[in-house]
Design an enzyme around this catalytic site. Structure first.
Site, PDB file in Angstrom:
ATOM      1  N   TYR A 276     -56.790   7.061  -6.042  1.00 53.71           N
ATOM      2  CA  TYR A 276     -56.744   8.453  -6.529  1.00 53.71           C
ATOM      3  C   TYR A 276     -57.335   9.410  -5.507  1.00 53.71           C
ATOM      4  CZ  TYR A 276     -54.770   7.247 -10.975  1.00 53.71           C
ATOM      5  OH  TYR A 276     -53.883   6.821 -11.929  1.00 53.71           O
TER       6      TYR A 276
ATOM      7  N   VAL B 270     -49.654  15.368 -12.417  1.00 51.85           N
ATOM      8  CA  VAL B 270     -51.117  15.541 -12.450  1.00 51.85           C
ATOM      9  C   VAL B 270     -51.592  16.327 -11.224  1.00 51.85           C
ATOM     10  CG1 VAL B 270     -51.450  13.414 -13.785  1.00 51.85           C
ATOM     11  CG2 VAL B 270     -51.457  13.299 -11.283  1.00 51.85           C
TER      12      VAL B 270
ATOM     13  N   HIS C   9     -50.195  14.444 -18.866  1.00 46.69           N
ATOM     14  CA  HIS C   9     -50.860  13.265 -18.300  1.00 46.69           C
ATOM     15  C   HIS C   9     -52.140  13.607 -17.554  1.00 46.69           C
ATOM     16  CE1 HIS C   9     -46.618  11.237 -18.274  1.00 46.69           C
ATOM     17  NE2 HIS C   9     -47.167  11.262 -19.480  1.00 46.69           N
TER      18      HIS C   9
ATOM     19  N   CYS D 291     -66.380  11.339 -16.870  1.00 46.68           N
ATOM     20  CA  CYS D 291     -67.131  10.093 -17.096  1.00 46.68           C
ATOM     21  C   CYS D 291     -66.242   9.123 -17.875  1.00 46.68           C
ATOM     22  CB  CYS D 291     -68.394  10.426 -17.908  1.00 46.68           C
ATOM     23  SG  CYS D 291     -69.153   8.963 -18.638  1.00 46.68           S
TER      24      CYS D 291
ATOM     25  N   CYS E 188     -68.682  11.192 -21.373  1.00 49.20           N
ATOM     26  CA  CYS E 188     -69.631  12.327 -21.291  1.00 49.20           C
ATOM     27  C   CYS E 188     -68.914  13.624 -20.939  1.00 49.20           C
ATOM     28  CB  CYS E 188     -70.704  12.058 -20.241  1.00 49.20           C
ATOM     29  SG  CYS E 188     -71.730  10.639 -20.622  1.00 49.20           S
TER      30      CYS E 188
HETATM   31  C1  BV8 Z   1     -48.981   5.622 -24.619  1.00 52.71           C
HETATM   32  C2  BV8 Z   1     -50.740   9.720 -14.929  1.00 52.71           C
HETATM   33  C3  BV8 Z   1     -49.778   4.701 -26.635  1.00 52.71           C
HETATM   34  C4  BV8 Z   1     -51.413   8.726 -14.053  1.00 52.71           C
HETATM   35  C5  BV8 Z   1     -48.760   8.641 -15.881  1.00 52.71           C
HETATM   36  C6  BV8 Z   1     -42.733   3.998 -26.344  1.00 52.71           C
HETATM   37  C7  BV8 Z   1     -43.588   4.894 -26.968  1.00 52.71           C
HETATM   38  C8  BV8 Z   1     -44.877   5.085 -26.496  1.00 52.71           C
HETATM   39  C9  BV8 Z   1     -45.335   4.383 -25.364  1.00 52.71           C
HETATM   40  C10 BV8 Z   1     -44.483   3.485 -24.739  1.00 52.71           C
HETATM   41  C11 BV8 Z   1     -43.192   3.297 -25.232  1.00 52.71           C
HETATM   42  N1  BV8 Z   1     -42.605   2.364 -24.434  1.00 52.71           N
HETATM   43  C12 BV8 Z   1     -43.464   1.987 -23.474  1.00 52.71           C
HETATM   44  C13 BV8 Z   1     -44.618   2.631 -23.635  1.00 52.71           C
HETATM   45  C14 BV8 Z   1     -45.795   2.456 -22.782  1.00 52.71           C
HETATM   46  C15 BV8 Z   1     -45.805   3.436 -21.605  1.00 52.71           C
HETATM   47  C16 BV8 Z   1     -44.470   3.690 -21.000  1.00 52.71           C
HETATM   48  O1  BV8 Z   1     -43.816   4.674 -21.302  1.00 52.71           O
HETATM   49  N2  BV8 Z   1     -44.057   2.800 -20.118  1.00 52.71           N
HETATM   50  C17 BV8 Z   1     -42.780   2.978 -19.455  1.00 52.71           C
HETATM   51  C18 BV8 Z   1     -42.914   2.615 -17.983  1.00 52.71           C
HETATM   52  C19 BV8 Z   1     -41.766   2.113 -20.172  1.00 52.71           C
HETATM   53  N3  BV8 Z   1     -46.381   4.691 -22.036  1.00 52.71           N
HETATM   54  C20 BV8 Z   1     -47.722   4.828 -22.008  1.00 52.71           C
HETATM   55  O2  BV8 Z   1     -48.463   3.907 -21.734  1.00 52.71           O
HETATM   56  C21 BV8 Z   1     -48.291   6.160 -22.408  1.00 52.71           C
HETATM   57  N4  BV8 Z   1     -49.313   5.943 -23.388  1.00 52.71           N
HETATM   58  O3  BV8 Z   1     -47.876   5.671 -25.061  1.00 52.71           O
HETATM   59  O4  BV8 Z   1     -50.059   5.193 -25.337  1.00 52.71           O
HETATM   60  C22 BV8 Z   1     -51.052   4.730 -27.355  1.00 52.71           C
HETATM   61  C23 BV8 Z   1     -51.160   5.545 -28.479  1.00 52.71           C
HETATM   62  C24 BV8 Z   1     -52.353   5.537 -29.174  1.00 52.71           C
HETATM   63  C25 BV8 Z   1     -53.444   4.756 -28.746  1.00 52.71           C
HETATM   64  C26 BV8 Z   1     -53.333   3.984 -27.583  1.00 52.71           C
HETATM   65  C27 BV8 Z   1     -52.131   3.948 -26.881  1.00 52.71           C
HETATM   66  C28 BV8 Z   1     -48.970   6.823 -21.227  1.00 52.71           C
HETATM   67  C29 BV8 Z   1     -47.943   7.221 -20.194  1.00 52.71           C
HETATM   68  C30 BV8 Z   1     -48.614   8.072 -19.090  1.00 52.71           C
HETATM   69  C31 BV8 Z   1     -48.920   7.215 -17.886  1.00 52.71           C
HETATM   70  N5  BV8 Z   1     -49.468   8.056 -16.811  1.00 52.71           N
HETATM   71  N6  BV8 Z   1     -49.303   9.442 -14.963  1.00 52.71           N
HETATM   72  C32 BV8 Z   1     -51.092   8.949 -12.612  1.00 52.71           C
HETATM   73  O5  BV8 Z   1     -50.299   9.857 -12.270  1.00 52.71           O
HETATM   74  O6  BV8 Z   1     -51.647   8.191 -11.801  1.00 52.71           O
HETATM   75  S1  BV8 Z   1     -47.084   8.439 -15.888  1.00 52.71           S
HETATM   76  C33 BV8 Z   1     -46.424   8.656 -14.347  1.00 52.71           C
HETATM   77  O7  BV8 Z   1     -45.026   8.453 -14.525  1.00 52.71           O
HETATM   78  C34 BV8 Z   1     -46.532  10.039 -13.741  1.00 52.71           C
HETATM   79  O8  BV8 Z   1     -47.189  10.985 -14.563  1.00 52.71           O
HETATM   80  C35 BV8 Z   1     -45.079  10.473 -13.643  1.00 52.71           C
HETATM   81  O9  BV8 Z   1     -44.909  11.808 -13.766  1.00 52.71           O
HETATM   82  C36 BV8 Z   1     -44.544   9.738 -14.807  1.00 52.71           C
HETATM   83  C37 BV8 Z   1     -43.088   9.677 -15.013  1.00 52.71           C
HETATM   84  O10 BV8 Z   1     -42.486   9.457 -13.824  1.00 52.71           O
HETATM   85  P1  BV8 Z   1     -41.599  10.679 -13.259  1.00 52.71           P
HETATM   86  O11 BV8 Z   1     -42.408  11.926 -13.293  1.00 52.71           O
HETATM   87  O12 BV8 Z   1     -40.306  10.680 -13.964  1.00 52.71           O
HETATM   88  O13 BV8 Z   1     -41.482  10.277 -11.780  1.00 52.71           O
HETATM   89  P2  BV8 Z   1     -40.511   9.176 -11.179  1.00 52.71           P
HETATM   90  O14 BV8 Z   1     -41.014   8.871  -9.820  1.00 52.71           O
HETATM   91  O15 BV8 Z   1     -40.304   8.084 -12.169  1.00 52.71           O
HETATM   92  O16 BV8 Z   1     -39.091   9.918 -11.077  1.00 52.71           O
HETATM   93  C38 BV8 Z   1     -38.938  11.012 -10.201  1.00 52.71           C
HETATM   94  C39 BV8 Z   1     -37.571  11.584 -10.488  1.00 52.71           C
HETATM   95  O17 BV8 Z   1     -37.413  12.736  -9.676  1.00 52.71           O
HETATM   96  C40 BV8 Z   1     -36.439  10.637 -10.136  1.00 52.71           C
HETATM   97  O18 BV8 Z   1     -35.487  10.640 -11.188  1.00 52.71           O
HETATM   98  C41 BV8 Z   1     -35.846  11.256  -8.867  1.00 52.71           C
HETATM   99  O19 BV8 Z   1     -34.432  11.071  -8.819  1.00 52.71           O
HETATM  100  C42 BV8 Z   1     -36.149  12.704  -9.080  1.00 52.71           C
HETATM  101  N7  BV8 Z   1     -36.254  13.498  -7.849  1.00 52.71           N
HETATM  102  C43 BV8 Z   1     -36.586  13.097  -6.596  1.00 52.71           C
HETATM  103  N8  BV8 Z   1     -36.580  14.171  -5.762  1.00 52.71           N
HETATM  104  C44 BV8 Z   1     -36.264  15.252  -6.519  1.00 52.71           C
HETATM  105  C45 BV8 Z   1     -36.058  14.836  -7.848  1.00 52.71           C
HETATM  106  N9  BV8 Z   1     -35.726  15.682  -8.833  1.00 52.71           N
HETATM  107  C46 BV8 Z   1     -35.579  16.981  -8.522  1.00 52.71           C
HETATM  108  N10 BV8 Z   1     -35.774  17.471  -7.269  1.00 52.71           N
HETATM  109  C47 BV8 Z   1     -36.108  16.639  -6.256  1.00 52.71           C
HETATM  110  N11 BV8 Z   1     -36.278  17.127  -5.009  1.00 52.71           N
HETATM  111 ZN    ZN Z   2     -71.373   9.486 -18.771  1.00 56.03          ZN
END
Ligand code: BV8
Ligand code: ZN
Length: 255
Positions: free
Chosen positions: A75, A111, A127, A135, A139
């Protein structure tokens, strides 16, 4: 309807007309809108030192528990990338649209804070934000910490500090998710921009909008699982398509 859009191309008249009539827009952005600012997308091959890690393995509480130093340094590397990045014409076009349309909700999965740096207000950060440090024991936000420690410890309780982002398996901030769902259900046109539409629950939002009767517009150079559902799939980079679309809408006497 797929449309290869760019500055020189014309947009479908039906889309221009719909934008001319619309009062309430909702926009969901993903990593793709920051690609032209030099911030690697989530599914790009990470460059250099990080090429051998899959972001989905590092952006988890398990990875942080297993190797807090590695996750903290990943990060820290991304924070330097983001600090050096500048908003691009796609970010600026969205900030301009917020002024032109009476109802405009900007929801981001990113983010990197680039929307706010481009002048967008009230950005819904689903996100979290990589620049905020908290923390890990609850905290709250920590402003000052040892810059050489990896990770530093909380000055109040000595737990590890972490970036204020939502990791896979963690719930999204309830207020942000609620406001995003409300905006999606309430809008006339929903834009999905620069996202692979794979990460939930954010990826549910375009469907919420569509089921509520909104027009769905996707802006992405590539096909995604959402493309078939979109009323208009504009194939091109956001930094080119958005300014061109905004200009075409203004030429048509709106915005
Ligand atoms: C949760 C922060 C539950 C960290 C990120 C169904 C329902 C609920 C959850 C799930 C579900 N199925 C699966 C899950 C679990 C999981 C999930 O979705 N997994 C996926 C992989 C299947 N979801 C979670 O875990 C979420 N939490 O649901 O918790 C819960 C509820 C109660 C109690 C406990 C638990 C949390 C998800 C958030 C994860 N954190 N980011 C960090 O950044 O380090 S997600 C991460 O992926 C980034 O934020 C990113 O933004 C996000 C999505 O990716 P994209 O933004 O789409 O980026 P990507 O690279 O994939 O694509 C880029 C696109 O841009 C491409 O299409 C490309 O063609 C295009 N592109 C390229 N150049 C350009 C362009 N477009 C336009 N112009 C350009 N020039
Ligand atoms: Zn603390």
């Amino acid at each position: 309807m797929t449309h290869c859009a760019g500055a020189a191309e014309r947009f479908p008249q039906a889309l221009i007309d719909a934008l001319g009539r619309a009062r309430k827009l909702a926009v969901l952005t993903g990593a793709g809108i920051s690609a032209e600012s030099g911030v690697p997308t989530f599914r790009d091959a990470q460059t250099g030192l990080w090429a051998r890690y899959d972001p989905q393995d590092l952006a988890t509480p398990e990875a942080f528990r297993r190797d807090p130093k590695l996750v903290w340094e990943w990060y820290a590397w991304r924070r330097t990338l983001v600090a050096a990045a500048r908003p691009n014409p796609g970010h600026f076009a969205l900030a301009q649209m917020q002024v032109s349309f009476p109802g405009f909700a900007l929801i981001t999965q990113n983010v990197d804070g680039l929307h706010a740096r481009a002048g967008s207000r009230d950005v819904v950060e689903l996100h979290g934000n990589i620049a905020r440090i908290v923390c890990s024991a609850g905290c709250g936000v920590v402003e000052a910490f040892d810059p050489d420690a990896a990770p530093p410890r909380c000055p109040k309780c000595a737990a590890w500090l972490r970036p204020d982002v939502v990791w896979f398996g963690e719930p999204l901030p309830a207020a942000a998710l609620e406001s995003a769902r409300r905006a999606a259900a309430d809008c006339e046109i929903f834009f999905s921009i620069g996202t692979s539409a794979l990460v939930y629950p954010a990826a549910d939002l375009p469907r919420v909008a569509r089921e509520a009767g909104a027009l769905l517009v996707e802006i992405n150079p590539d096909q995604t699982p959402l493309s078939a559902l979109a009323d208009f799939a504009l194939r091109g980079p956001a930094g080119v398509v958005l300014p061109a679309l905004l200009e075409a809408t203004e030429r048509a006497g709106k915005a």
